[in-house]
Motif scaffolding. Structure first.
Motif, PDB file in Angstrom:
ATOM      1  N   LYS A 132      31.782  39.015  41.854  1.00  0.00           N
ATOM      2  CA  LYS A 132      30.612  38.514  41.119  1.00  0.00           C
ATOM      3  C   LYS A 132      31.049  37.773  39.861  1.00  0.00           C
ATOM      4  N   ARG A 133      32.064  38.300  39.172  1.00  0.00           N
ATOM      5  CA  ARG A 133      32.554  37.669  37.945  1.00  0.00           C
ATOM      6  C   ARG A 133      33.116  36.273  38.235  1.00  0.00           C
ATOM      7  N   ASP A 147      34.288  58.987  43.581  1.00  0.00           N
ATOM      8  CA  ASP A 147      35.326  57.959  43.675  1.00  0.00           C
ATOM      9  C   ASP A 147      34.757  56.595  43.340  1.00  0.00           C
ATOM     10  N   ASN A 148      35.619  55.719  42.822  1.00  0.00           N
ATOM     11  CA  ASN A 148      35.268  54.300  42.706  1.00  0.00           C
ATOM     12  C   ASN A 148      35.603  53.678  44.048  1.00  0.00           C
ATOM     13  N   ILE A 149      34.628  53.677  44.962  1.00  0.00           N
ATOM     14  CA  ILE A 149      34.889  53.364  46.361  1.00  0.00           C
ATOM     15  C   ILE A 149      35.385  51.937  46.519  1.00  0.00           C
ATOM     16  N   LYS A 203      34.931  48.041  42.319  1.00  0.00           N
ATOM     17  CA  LYS A 203      35.783  47.108  41.561  1.00  0.00           C
ATOM     18  C   LYS A 203      35.786  45.713  42.181  1.00  0.00           C
ATOM     19  N   HIS A 204      35.911  45.660  43.491  1.00  0.00           N
ATOM     20  CA  HIS A 204      35.982  44.355  44.154  1.00  0.00           C
ATOM     21  C   HIS A 204      34.659  43.599  44.048  1.00  0.00           C
ATOM     22  N   PHE A 231      43.326  40.938  42.787  1.00  0.00           N
ATOM     23  CA  PHE A 231      42.069  40.596  43.450  1.00  0.00           C
ATOM     24  C   PHE A 231      41.225  39.615  42.630  1.00  0.00           C
ATOM     25  N   GLU A 232      41.403  39.626  41.325  1.00  0.00           N
ATOM     26  CA  GLU A 232      40.661  38.679  40.486  1.00  0.00           C
ATOM     27  C   GLU A 232      41.020  37.245  40.862  1.00  0.00           C
TER      28      GLU A 232
END
Length: 591
Positions: free
Chosen positions: A213-214, A589-591, A207-208, A171-172
């Motif tokens: 943003k990064r 959870d890390n949704i 995470k996404h 995804f990065e």
């Protein structure tokens, strides 16, 4: 004579083209139905007549592959490569033919030939890359697209690359590809937002969200542009971080005054999501910076509306001061409507509201504005139970704007008013029209009221509680919640085990919640669950119970139980998505 020859030639050409197109349609039907042998015969003829048509070529080879005629496929491909050496995409198809026979080394050799051809600036680079993707050779597809970009940096394959990276779970690189695409051409901005929105959500720690943003910040450092502020603001809005979005729009505003439009939209979104501080900051900025009169007064009206919903102590005086300063005219019409609404529903002074709207009618100088004033007048007349006069106003708007949203709104108000005055037959007739022909929001409201009436209409002159329920509904409309709750309690007792019972329990529970009587609201929702496990209010009640325990009763564990029931037992519920999000958030959870 020359003209005649030209016409005859054109006729023959068109006839041939039509015949080919017809044969292709027949071949495709056979192919899609899995009748590959029949399709083969048609594609053979099509390939002979159009040897440069890659679609025909790929389909014929696919027919050979699907019928395990690999030697036929290889022979045909090699023959084509010898005849047309520039058709380098055939190396990919030949490689895939070997791969289907588990001849991996021979397959890879052909794949490398195709990739080398792209480096040599072959015209079939895009076809080669798409074939690799079609055959799930994702790394080769990425190499192919990157080779194309080396030869032609202006080529736009960002979406294709991003999609492949997404399929690989990288995804990065996917987000970096989307940002690169906007960097090359800003007209892709809306498309990039659309695709990125599939992955990011309102959780800033998702995470996404972090990866997007990064990628955005990295690009903004290497190549500063206004567009990065716009995208960053969009991300903050998605994450409901409205103050941060405002900072980005302010940065844009310093360089481009047209950014006021974005600030206006942000103010509306913040207001709808109850971030009144940011909404007010947006409105004040618009008042300070805009030269557009309607925008200025719209911002003033928003500040006054914020005062209403936050119960600002001196809000009535602020309305009076505003109208005294700017006058009763077209510019202040929205403010007049808001003030009339406040006087009626917050201050219980409908007479003053009607007096104000009668003045508003004189300054409303278009049909649409007059219709808007009539709707508000009708609403206040319903509040005072002058139903017949209210129906006149609503009907006037409905007849003049038959095919417009404001006309649909007026029709719904006709139905609602008829329901309040117990004319259930006429109300149903109006609602039946709106169920299918109105905007989604009005159609949903119409369907809900239609079902309430249909399920509880008096039959054979026997009372069903609908009249009492409608009276409670009217009291709720008039903000007389205590009286409405009392009547609904009588309905629940008097019409026990009748269809109206769960309807009354649900309505009463919503009013109890609004009045801060949370334990009593919980008891009502629990009764609905026990009353009829298959009832229409089950998923609604489960969701409201979850929210009450999460937001008011400080019991997230209990809340998660109700959200979980929606997830597993009510998969078609409109609350499913929100219930899943809240359940996962409670679980950590890390949704």
């Amino acid at each position: 004579m020359k003209k005649l020859i030209f016409i005859i030639t054109l006729f023959i050409f068109n006839s041939i083209s039509f015949a080919q197109q017809n044969n292709f349609i027949v071949a495709e039907n056979y192919y899609r139905n899995g009748e590959y042998e029949k399709a083969t015969q048609f594609y053979k003829e099509l390939c002979k007549k159009s040897p440069y048509n890659s679609t025909y070529t790929k389909r014929l080879i696919s027919c050979y592959q699907e019928t395990n005629q690999f030697s036929m496929a290889e022979g045909f491909i090699n023959e084509r490569i010898n005849q047309y050496p520039n058709q380098t995409y055939l190396y990919v198809i030949l490689g895939y033919t070997y791969e289907r026979q588990q001849l991996s080394e021979k397959a890879e050799k052909q794949y490398q030939k195709a990739l080398t051809a792209i480096k040599n600036k072959n015209n079939y680079g895009g076809v080669i890359a798409s074939l690799f993707k079609e055959y799930s050779k994702l790394d080769h597809a990425i190499t192919a697209y990157n080779n194309i970009l080396v030869n032609n940096p202006k080529a736009n394959y960002g979406f294709q690359l991003a999609q492949i990276y997404g399929e690989k779970g990288d995804f990065e690189k996917m987000f970096a590809s989307y940002i690169d695409l906007v960097d090359k051409n800003e007209r892709f901005l809306n498309n990039v937002k659309h695709y990125a929105a599939k992955y990011i959500n309102e959780d800033p720690e998702n995470k996404h969200n972090i990866l997007f943003k990064r990628a955005l910040l990295k690009k903004s450092i290497s190549n500063p542009k206004n567009i990065w502020n716009d995208i960053l603001a969009w991300l903050f809005i998605k994450q409901k971080q409205y103050p941060k979005a405002l900072i980005q729009y302010k940065a844009l505003l310093a360089r481009n005054q047209e950014s006021l439009r974005n600030i206006q939209l942000l103010g509306t979104i913040a207001f709808e999501n109850k971030d009144y501080e940011t909404a007010e900051a947006c409105a004040k900025l618009i008042i300070e910076k805009t030269n557009h009169i309607p925008d200025k007064f719209s911002a003033i009206e928003m500040i006054l509306q914020i005062g209403v919903v936050t119960n600002k102590e001196a809000i009535e005086q602020e309305f009076e001061k505003t109208l005294s300063e700017f006058g009763i005219n077209r510019n202040t019409l929205l403010i007049q409507l808001a003030y009339a609404d406040f006087l009626t529903f917050s201050k219980n002074n409908p007479e003053k509201g009607i007096d104000l709207l009668e003045k508003s009618m004189k300054v409303a100088n278009t049909k649409r504005l007059k219709a808007t004033v009539r709707l508000k007048l009708g609403e206040i007349l319903v509040f005072t139970q002058k139903f017949n006069k209210a129906l006149i106003y609503f009907s006037q708007v409905q007849s003049k704007f038959k095919n417009h949203s404001i006309g649909q709104e007026a029709r719904f108000k006709v139905a609602q008013t008829s329901y309040y005055k117990h004319d259930f037959k006429w109300a149903k007739a109006q609602l039946k029209v709106l169920k299918s022909g109105a905007s989604q929001l009005i159609a949903n409201d119409a369907t809900e009221l239609f079902l309430t009436i249909s399920d509880n209409e008096p039959k054979d002159s026997l009372p069903t509680g609908l009249k009492e329920y409608a009276k409670a509904d009217l009291l709720s409309y008039q903000k007389k919640h205590t009286e409405a709750i009392k009547i609904l309690a009588e309905v629940i007792t008097k019409y026990q085990s009748q269809p109206i019972e769960d309807e009354a329990l649900y309505k009463q529970a919503l009013l109890l919640t609004e009045e801060g009587q949370y334990d009593k609201a919980v008891a009502n929702f629990e009764k609905i669950l026990a009353l009829n496990p298959e009832g229409i209010f089950i998923d609604n009640s489960l969701y409201h119970l979850g929210d009450l325990y999460l937001e008011q009763l400080n019991n997230p564990k209990k809340a998660s139980e109700y959200y979980q029931k929606i997830i597993f037992d009510h998969a078609s519920s409109i609350f499913l998505v929100d219930a899943r999000k809240k359940f996962r958030k409670i679980r950590g959870d890390n949704i």
